[in-house]
Design a protein around this motif. Structure first.
Motif, short mmCIF file in Angstrom:
data_model
loop_
_atom_site.label_atom_id
_atom_site.label_comp_id
_atom_site.label_asym_id
_atom_site.label_seq_id
_atom_site.Cartn_x
_atom_site.Cartn_y
_atom_site.Cartn_z
N ASP A 209 53.36 56.50 5.58
CA ASP A 209 53.79 57.17 4.36
C ASP A 209 53.71 58.68 4.58
OD1 ASP A 209 54.29 58.19 1.88
OD2 ASP A 209 52.63 57.20 0.86
N PRO A 210 54.82 59.34 4.87
CA PRO A 210 54.81 60.78 5.15
C PRO A 210 54.14 61.61 4.06
CG PRO A 210 56.92 59.86 5.75
CD PRO A 210 56.17 58.77 5.02
N ALA A 211 54.34 61.24 2.80
CA ALA A 211 53.76 62.02 1.71
C ALA A 211 52.24 62.02 1.75
CB ALA A 211 54.25 61.48 0.37
N ALA A 212 51.65 60.95 2.25
CA ALA A 212 50.19 60.84 2.29
C ALA A 212 49.56 61.82 3.27
CB ALA A 212 49.79 59.41 2.64
N PHE A 213 50.33 62.26 4.25
CA PHE A 213 49.78 63.15 5.26
C PHE A 213 49.35 64.50 4.68
CE2 PHE A 213 52.52 60.80 8.54
CZ PHE A 213 51.45 60.11 9.06
N VAL A 214 50.04 64.98 3.66
CA VAL A 214 49.82 66.33 3.15
C VAL A 214 48.37 66.53 2.70
CG1 VAL A 214 50.51 68.04 1.44
CG2 VAL A 214 52.24 66.58 2.51
N ALA A 215 47.86 65.63 1.89
CA ALA A 215 46.48 65.76 1.41
C ALA A 215 45.48 65.67 2.55
CB ALA A 215 46.19 64.69 0.36
N ALA A 216 45.76 64.81 3.53
CA ALA A 216 44.85 64.66 4.67
C ALA A 216 44.81 65.93 5.51
CB ALA A 216 45.27 63.47 5.52
N VAL A 217 45.96 66.56 5.68
CA VAL A 217 46.02 67.82 6.43
C VAL A 217 45.30 68.92 5.65
CG1 VAL A 217 47.58 69.63 7.25
CG2 VAL A 217 48.08 67.24 7.75
N ASN A 218 45.49 68.95 4.34
CA ASN A 218 44.76 69.91 3.51
C ASN A 218 43.25 69.73 3.66
OD1 ASN A 218 46.67 71.58 2.27
ND2 ASN A 218 47.16 70.02 0.75
N ALA A 219 42.82 68.49 3.90
CA ALA A 219 41.39 68.20 4.03
C ALA A 219 40.85 68.56 5.40
CB ALA A 219 41.13 66.72 3.75
N GLY A 220 41.74 68.82 6.38
CA GLY A 220 41.27 69.24 7.69
C GLY A 220 41.84 68.52 8.89
N ALA A 221 42.69 67.52 8.69
CA ALA A 221 43.32 66.84 9.83
C ALA A 221 44.27 67.81 10.54
CB ALA A 221 44.09 65.61 9.36
#
Length: 305
Positions: free
Chosen positions: A122-134
């Motif tokens: 799910d591409p949209a799910a990546f955004v929050a994870a990247v914001n968290a530090g991924a």
């Protein structure tokens, strides 16, 4: 599944808003005004930071010694994920790959300084994870979906890739090529993904392999599909190839010999119940890769002579 995140701003108002960039995301908008010179300076600094981040994440791939330990795309068990991340850190891995969840990302970066990759379809799910530090995202680790009878077509994977690139244009992106495709079709998809700007191609095949032997012969049989894919794809693309799924300390060096820039290991570590055993397994795989790297270097020097 293929939802996207977007933000639209009227052109008349954009000129008075200050664009800022999360080093791992891209353009966002703030309501604070700024001078054009400051904007240009900020943009230059951001590009340099993004370049340095991606270079750091990909360094071990380019040196053909990457070892990514995978906790599982649908593994949200914090205790198990913490054990896997700790084992990767203490065992000598170069990257960790966890489920795409911001809280898990925060947990992981509290336990290790290794680059944290998140996996999802799910591409949209990546955004929050990247914001968290991924600092790396992976479209793949499809094994859990195969168990539900779900497979992914080349068209679906290309669409997921394009959407991810739109949402996170500067984040290191890895994409798994499904073993459900024939080898020629795997190679074709890998070539298309390279054209889309993907940074790493990941192979798989452990789920489709049913070893007829036990012991070392069985381990080699289990790794055969992903090794074959790594061999074929690495000769067709210029970007790094990560050989994953069904690998062990016995077969990880074979992946490097086949042309892979690194290996991804999941169940050989995350299915163990003891953290000490997890660390030992990661260390065993890391040592086997180090030995393979030394042998490869000696062979290259011999060929030059």
């Amino acid at each position: 599944m293929q939802t996207s995140v977007s933000m639209t701003t009227p052109s008349s108002s954009y000129s008075i808003l200050k664009p800022f960039r999360n080093p791992l995301l891209g353009d966002c908008v703030s309501s604070k005004p700024c001078l054009p010179l400051r904007r240009r300076a900020s943009s230059f600094t951001t590009r340099a930071l993004l370049s340095a981040t991606k270079k750091s994440v990909l360094k071990d791939f380019h040196e053909r010694k990457a070892l990514k330990i995978i906790s599982g795309l649908q593994n949200f068990d914090k205790e198990n994920v913490a054990s896997v991340v700790t084992a990767a850190d203490k065992g000598g891995a170069t990257h960790v790959d966890i489920a795409c969840d911001p809280e898990l990302v925060k947990l992981a970066i509290s336990l290790t300084s290794l680059p944290v990759c998140v996996s999802s379809v799910d591409p949209a799910a990546f955004v929050a994870a990247v914001n968290a530090g991924a600092v790396m995202v992976e479209i793949g680790n499809y094994d859990s979906f195969y168990e539900m009878g779900v497979v992914f077509s080349p068209e679906q994977i290309l669409n997921l890739t394009k959407e991810t690139k739109r949402n996170l244009p500067s984040v290191t992106l890895s994409v798994t090529v499904p073993h459900t495709l024939s080898l020629p079709d795997q190679v074709k998809l890998a070539e298309q993904l390279e054209l889309e700007g993907v940074d790493v191609i990941q192979t798989e095949g452990g789920k489709c392999s049913n070893p007829s032997k036990s012991g070392i012969l069985g381990l080699i049989e289990k790794a055969t599909p992903t090794l074959a894919a790594a061999y074929s794809i690495s000769r067709a693309v210029k970007i790094p190839v990560m050989c994953s799924s069904g690998l062990s300390a016995v077969t990880a060096p074979m992946a490097i010999t086949a042309g892979a820039a690194g290996v991804g290991v999941g169940s050989a570590v995350n299915k163990l119940n003891d953290r000490v055993a997890m660390v030992a397994e990661v260390r065993s795989i890391a040592d086997s890769l180090s030995s393979a790297g030394r042998h490869t270097a000696i062979e290259e020097q011999t060929l030059k002579l």
